[in-house]
Design an enzyme around this catalytic site. Structure first.
Site, PDB file in Angstrom:
ATOM      1  N   GLN A 102     -23.759 -49.042  23.221  1.00 38.91           N
ATOM      2  CA  GLN A 102     -24.812 -48.250  23.621  1.00 38.91           C
ATOM      3  C   GLN A 102     -25.900 -49.102  24.046  1.00 38.91           C
ATOM      4  OE1 GLN A 102     -24.607 -45.191  23.239  1.00 38.91           O
ATOM      5  NE2 GLN A 102     -22.921 -44.638  21.885  1.00 38.91           N
ATOM      6  N   ASP A 158     -15.046 -40.920  20.500  1.00 41.54           N
ATOM      7  CA  ASP A 158     -16.200 -41.411  21.376  1.00 41.54           C
ATOM      8  C   ASP A 158     -15.693 -41.770  22.721  1.00 41.54           C
ATOM      9  OD1 ASP A 158     -18.715 -41.951  22.343  1.00 41.54           O
ATOM     10  OD2 ASP A 158     -18.751 -43.715  20.880  1.00 41.54           O
ATOM     11  N   CYS A 175     -36.331 -43.547  42.706  1.00 42.16           N
ATOM     12  CA  CYS A 175     -35.112 -44.374  42.237  1.00 42.16           C
ATOM     13  C   CYS A 175     -33.931 -43.609  41.518  1.00 42.16           C
ATOM     14  CB  CYS A 175     -35.868 -45.408  41.403  1.00 42.16           C
ATOM     15  SG  CYS A 175     -35.966 -45.312  39.719  1.00 42.16           S
ATOM     16  N   CYS A 220     -35.597 -42.288  36.249  1.00 38.89           N
ATOM     17  CA  CYS A 220     -36.635 -41.189  35.355  1.00 38.89           C
ATOM     18  C   CYS A 220     -36.482 -39.906  35.796  1.00 38.89           C
ATOM     19  CB  CYS A 220     -37.948 -41.925  35.064  1.00 38.89           C
ATOM     20  SG  CYS A 220     -37.994 -43.505  34.037  1.00 38.89           S
ATOM     21  N   CYS A 278     -41.040 -50.383  35.697  1.00 39.85           N
ATOM     22  CA  CYS A 278     -40.152 -49.629  34.955  1.00 39.85           C
ATOM     23  C   CYS A 278     -40.379 -49.476  33.349  1.00 39.85           C
ATOM     24  CB  CYS A 278     -38.734 -50.229  35.466  1.00 39.85           C
ATOM     25  SG  CYS A 278     -37.552 -49.160  34.441  1.00 39.85           S
ATOM     26  N   GLU A 298      -8.960 -49.010  21.371  1.00 38.34           N
ATOM     27  CA  GLU A 298      -9.599 -49.281  22.551  1.00 38.34           C
ATOM     28  C   GLU A 298      -8.754 -49.876  23.639  1.00 38.34           C
ATOM     29  OE1 GLU A 298     -12.234 -49.593  25.610  1.00 38.34           O
ATOM     30  OE2 GLU A 298     -12.706 -48.717  23.591  1.00 38.34           O
ATOM     31  N   CYS A 328     -21.171 -38.314  25.162  1.00 45.28           N
ATOM     32  CA  CYS A 328     -22.264 -38.641  25.715  1.00 45.28           C
ATOM     33  C   CYS A 328     -22.639 -37.745  26.932  1.00 45.28           C
ATOM     34  CB  CYS A 328     -22.120 -40.149  26.492  1.00 45.28           C
ATOM     35  SG  CYS A 328     -20.971 -40.452  27.317  1.00 45.28           S
TER      36      CYS A 328
END
Length: 408
Positions: free
Chosen positions: A215, A327, A9, A12, A89, A273, A354
């Site tokens: 987040q 960010d 999938c 992970c 999951c 933003e 990120c």
């Protein structure tokens, strides 16, 4: 127990090793990614919660193989239609699992089919779930085409009857007849309750709508924001710039989380933003939290920086900006916006990445503009996946020698 879909999938990567081994791999990976800047990397904060941490999931309707019937889950690797059902999951809360199981059974019983992107048949497209880790509030968004035949009031009623640990506070329907495989913030109908949920981060409450950026790991976000707050407070009152009021600029502020969390350390915080909906929520959040020294502006980053440079948004007084917090999206800063940020010459820049590769790409431009890298800390926001957040502190010119990073 390993998920039966592990390796297929794409959700992970490290499910078959211990978390300690995963952290070691992530430290090594980040060190290699940082390259010449690796000596500034000081610490990787472990995740406070390794399983069931995701507060948002976007599931796709499809099948479990050719002629496999209607299914709902995470899109499998290299597949347009096959999905991995999230029964086992490890990334999601049990409430999400119960809702997904119910939704797929409900629409199977009502004879609905998933939207086939080549044949343009079927009705069901996506299911978006968001949940407050600290509040338990849940919102459900169903994305479907106008071919949907099942009465939506029955769908909403069935959801509200589920025995959940949390509470469904909002159910929405997004009608989408487009070709693109994406959830669109268009043609939204509220079926029940409200179109947002509340979450609490660092003792502050935040209103989060279905399409607002927030987040995806609430407990991890508290650690991330503590790192930002620590860096933002690293400018002592004894520095020469402190003769005038302190001001921070929070670029890409979303719903105003960072701006409000650092607000006690500043006289004023300006949040910027692009998404107007997020700015509206940021203003409401600040009011609800009793914060009066934050102001928020909706607009393109480059255009806003143009206005800031021309004094339109400059903080009252002669001190200008003391700290700029960045960010940005995963791909980092647009070159024009990066140049404008560097030209502001704020004493400090805090870059929250990120995607650490984007940070590495943007650092030379800031260093070339007179900034010196002080330190980098990372936070494992996404256990069992290869992703993590990196936070870099940079100081401009003489400020770097006046207050060296060893004293943070």
């Amino acid at each position: 127990m390993l998920c039966e879909h592990f390796g297929r999938c794409g959700g992970c990567t490290y499910l078959d090793i211990s978390y300690e081994e995963e952290l070691a791999i992530k430290k090594q990976t980040l060190t290699e990614t940082l390259g010449e800047y690796a000596s500034f990397f000081e610490h990787l904060h472990p995740a406070p919660q390794v399983e069931g941490y995701r507060n948002k999931m976007e599931f796709a309707f499809g099948d479990e193989g050719k002629d496999g019937g209607l299914a709902l889950g995470i899109r499998k690797k290299r597949s347009f239609y096959e999905v991995a059902t999230p029964t086992n999951c490890v990334l999601i809360h049990d409430d999400f699992k119960k809702i997904v199981t119910h939704v797929i059974n409900f629409f199977r019983e009502n004879g609905e089919t998933f939207f086939h992107r080549k044949r343009h048949t079927g009705s069901l497209r996506h299911l978006v779930l968001r949940r407050g880790e600290f509040t338990g509030e849940i919102i459900v968004l169903l994305s479907a085409t106008s071919n949907l035949q099942t009465p939506l009031d029955l769908f909403a009623k069935s959801l509200l009857e589920l025995p959940l640990n949390g509470e469904i506070v909002g159910i929405l329907h997004a009608q989408n007849d487009g070709v693109a495989d994406a959830v669109k913030n268009e043609n939204i109908t509220l079926l029940h309750g409200r179109d947002y949920y509340h979450e609490k981060i660092c003792n502050l409450q935040f209103k989060v709508s279905a399409f607002s950026f927030f987040q995806t790991n609430s407990r991890g976000a508290e650690i991330l924001y503590e790192v930002v707050r620590k860096f933002a407070g690293a400018l002592p009152k004894t520095m020469p710039t402190q003769n005038s009021p302190q001001c921070a600029l929070d670029m890409y502020c979303g719903t105003g989380t960072i701006a409000q969390i650092i607000s006690p350390a500043f006289d004023k915080v300006i949040g910027v933003e692009l998404i107007e909906e997020a700015i509206a929520a940021a203003k409401e959040n600040a009011t609800a939290n009793g914060i009066t020294n934050c102001e928020f502006h909706a607009g393109d980053a480059f255009a806003t920086l143009e206005a800031l440079t021309s004094q339109a948004l400059k903080f009252e007084g002669e001190g200008g900006l003391d700290v700029i917090i960045l960010d940005p999206p995963r791909d980092g800063l647009h070159p024009k916006a990066l140049a404008k940020i560097a030209a502001l010459s704020a004493p400090q820049i805090i870059y929250v990445a990120c995607k650490p590769k984007s940070l590495v790409r943007d650092l030379p431009a800031l260093i070339g503009a007179g900034y010196k890298l002080a330190k980098i800390e990372a936070v494992d926001m996404f256990p069992r996946t290869p992703h993590m957040e990196a936070v870099a502190l940079l100081r401009h010119g003489n400020f770097a020698t006046y207050y060296p990073c060893t004293k943070i």
